[in-house]
Write an enzyme that holds these catalytic residues in place. Structure first.
Site, PDB file in Angstrom:
ATOM      1  N   ASP A 209       0.854  -1.188   0.000  1.00  0.00           N
ATOM      2  CA  ASP A 209       0.000   0.000   0.000  1.00  0.00           C
ATOM      3  C   ASP A 209       0.891   1.238   0.000  1.00  0.00           C
ATOM      4  O   ASP A 209       2.122   1.127   0.000  1.00  0.00           O
ATOM      5  CB  ASP A 209      -0.972  -0.017   1.200  1.00  0.00           C
ATOM      6  CG  ASP A 209      -2.331   0.571   0.805  1.00  0.00           C
ATOM      7  OD1 ASP A 209      -2.344   1.715   0.327  1.00  0.00           O
ATOM      8  OD2 ASP A 209      -3.357  -0.126   0.949  1.00  0.00           O
ATOM      9  N   HIS A 281      -2.915   3.108  -4.624  1.00  0.00           N
ATOM     10  CA  HIS A 281      -2.308   2.630  -3.377  1.00  0.00           C
ATOM     11  C   HIS A 281      -0.868   2.187  -3.619  1.00  0.00           C
ATOM     12  O   HIS A 281      -0.439   1.149  -3.117  1.00  0.00           O
ATOM     13  CB  HIS A 281      -3.128   1.479  -2.785  1.00  0.00           C
ATOM     14  CG  HIS A 281      -4.430   1.924  -2.177  1.00  0.00           C
ATOM     15  ND1 HIS A 281      -4.543   2.372  -0.883  1.00  0.00           N
ATOM     16  CD2 HIS A 281      -5.681   2.027  -2.697  1.00  0.00           C
ATOM     17  CE1 HIS A 281      -5.804   2.698  -0.624  1.00  0.00           C
ATOM     18  NE2 HIS A 281      -6.510   2.515  -1.707  1.00  0.00           N
ATOM     19  N   GLU A 345      -9.928   2.489  -5.064  1.00  0.00           N
ATOM     20  CA  GLU A 345      -9.577   3.864  -4.710  1.00  0.00           C
ATOM     21  C   GLU A 345      -8.387   4.396  -5.496  1.00  0.00           C
ATOM     22  O   GLU A 345      -7.491   5.006  -4.934  1.00  0.00           O
ATOM     23  CB  GLU A 345      -9.268   3.944  -3.212  1.00  0.00           C
ATOM     24  CG  GLU A 345     -10.449   3.554  -2.346  1.00  0.00           C
ATOM     25  CD  GLU A 345     -10.127   3.644  -0.854  1.00  0.00           C
ATOM     26  OE1 GLU A 345     -10.940   4.220  -0.132  1.00  0.00           O
ATOM     27  OE2 GLU A 345      -9.061   3.136  -0.434  1.00  0.00           O
TER      28      GLU A 345
HETATM   29  C1  ACM Z   1     -10.939  -0.627   0.736  1.00  0.00           C
HETATM   30  O1  ACM Z   1     -11.439  -0.582   1.872  1.00  0.00           O
HETATM   31  N1  ACM Z   1     -10.327   0.419   0.210  1.00  0.00           N
HETATM   32  C2  ACM Z   1     -11.040  -1.823  -0.070  1.00  0.00           C
END
Ligand code: ACM
Length: 773
Positions: A209, A281, A345
């Protein structure tokens, strides 16, 4: 001789006071399909032997002996059950033979023997059930004590029972984020051990991440050297804090450690699904390999929480080469059919700003950046498929079109899962509305720092993974469920335990038990024993509120308070004068009465103290002796709530009027969509109350806020202050009521959480907020 032996055993059982148990006395989590108590009990002592058949039987026998060794400091002799073996008693017989259901088992315990049958995974689960039949008492010791203990030389009584069992869902998962905080291999093993006890079989390992890359990739050493370490970490909540700790933080798993953990999990019937995030991410990757980004950087491993705008650049072919190289090593390490490629995201700012990305979108004939993300994922899917594996992605992979064979993890509620099932794609349900265990379990005032949304045990328990809006044929695409633990606010193993348990026990029943076998009251009855077992083994679960500690409306000046300890052997201490209880306060020994003044309230505060001395936060119940507010006669209008915004904040919330510089409509009482930092806002509308009941309103705010119902102040949290939680109670009749929240913020750190609760369940704004006319 045999008869004599049998009757001696029976006599022992009789003399030791072990009577036949009723249904309900034997408590197993997750609830088995069929459980019938039987007469008598089986005695495990140094005379007992284990016989097995099949490789699965042998492994299960070894696990049983490990358990006995760890907790009681002795082992039983093990031998293969050959045809000619005379039936010696007492015996624990473990037979590898299918029961007709995958992962299923049967387990029979009677005076003469324990008999277990199943396929290899079924035997493993039969063993987990058997372990829950062992008594939780002073002999049951923490593993760490066992070295100094003498071997146990008494008898352990297992109650007679017949169980037939198999799981509801094939995928019973738990996800752990090790990027935000790193959990060393020993903690991962403990996590896997706990998963196995409650029959989970998929560990989704979130390895990469923005805040850190955690897996060794031999071909890209800068991932270890640079991407695995951030220079410091935000202190407190990133939406309210500007403080950093100044300490480097890092860690990663070597490939050797990964291999060991994969094997450790497989031995416990758990498949590990690795997740490598893309294309978002990925700020930690960019810190190591800046040429993979859209800008010149410089990049660093992210030091705060939240999502980075810096993502991988799809124009650069080396990005795909990199990801393919990484996945090649990952696929080599993890035998899982599924490889998780993230996909969530991915902020599109950089792609929108980049001329070359825009040219790529046009060249490929794509509509927009979502299409481009879909192109990215499909390209990676082809690669993963070429290695004989399949991808899973978060539900954003639906945007711009699903990759042809992808499985979707529905996390933004259930909608993504519903959409994917309708498109005939496999789905794992992991909605943040039910299964995000980084969300808080209780009220803000007594819970540790957390991601801020509210998800108590009961809400988790009541989740049903098959949405009613799907046809039975569509529901078959829902392969299972998973709980997610993001670790921004979970720095270590004790906090991980705290956020997981007992909510993950609730999830185990969702995943394993048939819906007809689920019952929250029964689950609550089962918890005290299971939590006592966890306590003995050193698991730092959240101590639940005592059963019976419930705020309510009363209609006379006395109320009787009846409580039940939430953990077997724990003590409750309470006060009724509003003060903080301690271990010198009144111990709860029997039901007591309190005085509730006419038109007033009375509060019981209590703490729970475990046998090992650990103390819960303070829990409270308020008894309200006030008339119900009648509903008003009006039209409900549309869903949502109106707001009126002033750009210059007043010095208190109560100074706000309902005419502001701008107005609008929002789905919830939420300041996050508002475009300013310092401001005042008034929300007005109607609350559609579902039933006559007591409602608890909370204002957790920085700065001040006031909550009104039908023009009465119910919570006054006004004034300039840091984050502070206040609550109030009001009895409301079913129907429509006027609702108003005033809020203001000066300086940084704007925060407002306005919650409406009924019996500790938070009402969903989408169900209860209306505009009126
Ligand atoms: C997430 O909670 N961004 C998968």
């Amino acid at each position: 001789m045999k008869t004599l032996f049998l009757s001696t055993l029976a006599l022992c059982c009789f003399l030791s006071g072990v009577a036949q148990l009723k249904t309900g006395d034997i408590t197993i989590i997750p609830e088995p399909l069929l459980l019938n108590p039987m007469p008598g009990s089986f005695v495990v002592n140094q005379e007992t032997t284990i016989q097995f058949s099949g490789k699965g039987g042998e492994t299960t026998a070894a696990f049983l002996n490990d358990y006995l060794q760890r907790n009681y400091n002795f082992k039983l002799p093990v031998s293969p059950a050959t045809k000619g073996t005379p039936k010696s008693l007492p015996v624990i017989k473990i037979v590898e033979a299918p029961t007709g259901k995958k992962e299923g088992y049967i387990l029979e315990v009677n005076t003469g023997r324990v008999y277990m049958q199943g396929d290899a995974p079924g035997l493993f689960y039969g063993l987990q059930t058997l372990l829950q039949l062992f008594p939780v008492n002073k002999h049951f010791k923490a593993a760490t004590d066992s070295v100094t203990q003498k071997p146990f030389n008494g008898s352990l009584h297992l109650p007679g029972v017949k169980i037939q069992d198999y799981p509801r869902f094939a995928y019973r998962g738990m996800m752990l984020d090790v990027s935000r905080h790193f959990f060393p291999p020993a903690a991962i093993r403990q996590f896997i051990d706990m998963m196995a006890l409650y029959k989970f079989n998929r560990f989704h390992w979130h390895l990469t991440d923005d805040q850190g890359w955690r897996i060794e990739i031999k071909k890209y050493p800068r991932l270890q050297e640079i991407a695995s370490t951030r220079k410091e970490t935000i202190v407190g909540h990133h939406r309210r804090s500007n403080t950093y700790d100044g300490k480097p933080y890092g860690g990663y798993y070597t490939q050797e450690e990964v291999r060991d953990i994969v094997k450790y999990a497989a031995d416990r019937n758990i498949t590990i699904i690795p997740e490598i995030e893309m294309p978002g991410h990925s700020q930690a990757v960019l810190a190591a390999y800046p040429s993979f980004g859209n800008t010149k950087g410089p990049y660093e491993v992210r030091t705060t929480w939240g999502i980075s705008k810096d993502v991988l650049n799809p124009v650069n072919d080396s990005v795909f080469v990199f990801l393919q190289d990484v996945l090649t090593e990952v696929i080599d390490l993890f035998p899982s059919k599924y490889i998780h490629i993230g996909g969530d995201e991915c902020l599109k700012d950089r792609w929108k700003e980049s001329a070359e990305v825009q040219r790529m979108i046009r060249r490929l004939g794509l509509k927009d950046e979502h299409d481009l993300q879909s192109y990215f994922i499909q390209r990676m899917e082809k690669f993963v498929n070429s290695k004989g594996r399949s991808i899973i992605g978060w539900d954003e992979i639906l945007e711009g079109g699903l990759a042809p064979k992808a499985t979707v993890m529905s996390w933004r509620g259930e909608e993504g899962g519903i959409a994917a099932a309708k498109q005939k794609h496999d789905v794992i349900m992991t909605p943040n509305t039910y299964l995000y265990f980084d969300y808080t379990q209780g009220q803000p005032a007594t819970e540790p720092l957390n991601a801020a949304a509210y998800l108590p045990l009961q809400t988790v328990y009541n989740y049903e993974p098959l949405p009613r809006s799907l046809t039975p044929a569509e529901q078959r695409y829902i392969k299972g469920v998973q709980g997610n633990i993001w670790t921004e606010f979970i720095p270590d193993q004790p906090m991980l335990d705290y956020m997981l348990w007992p909510r993950a026990l609730a999830l185990s029943e969702i995943a394993w038990a048939q819906p007809s076998k689920k019952n929250y009251d029964r689950f609550l009855q089962k918890l005290p024993l299971e939590l006592a077992r966890m306590d003995y083994t050193g698991v730092n679960f959240r101590i639940p509120e005592p059963a019976g500690l419930e705020s309510k409306v009363v209609t006379s000046t006395t109320a009787t308070v009846t409580l039940k300890p939430p953990v077997k052997g724990s003590m409750i201490y309470y006060t009724i004068d509003g003060s903080q209880p301690g271990v010198r306060s009144a111990p709860y020994t029997r039901a007591f009465t309190i005085h509730v003044p006419e038109n007033g309230t009375a509060t019981v505060n209590c703490i729970v103290v475990l046998p090992n001395g650990r103390i819960s936060p303070m829990y409270s119940a308020t008894y309200v002796h006030k008339p119900f507010l009648p509903a008003i006669a009006t039209k409900q209008g549309n869903k949502g709530i109106r707001f009126s915004l002033v750009k210059t904040p007043p010095s208190s919330a109560r100074q706000l009027t309902e005419t502001g510089d701008s107005t609008g409509l929002l789905p919830a009482i939420d300041i996050r969509p508002l475009p300013v930092k310092e401001f005042g806002v008034t929300f007005t509308g109607l609350l559609k109350v579902p039933a006559d009941d007591l409602y608890e309103l909370h204002l957790n705010s920085d700065d001040g806020a006031i909550f009104y119902i039908d023009d009465q102040v119910v919570v006054d949290n006004d004034g300039q202050h840091d984050l502070q939680d206040r609550s109030g109670f009001i009895p409301l009749r079913k129907g429509l009521h006027r609702i108003k929240v005033q809020y203001f913020n000066t300086g940084s750190g704007a925060w407002l959480d306005a919650g409406i609760y009924r019996n500790r369940e938070k009402l969903n704004p989408a169900d209860v907020l209306y505009t009126g006319q």
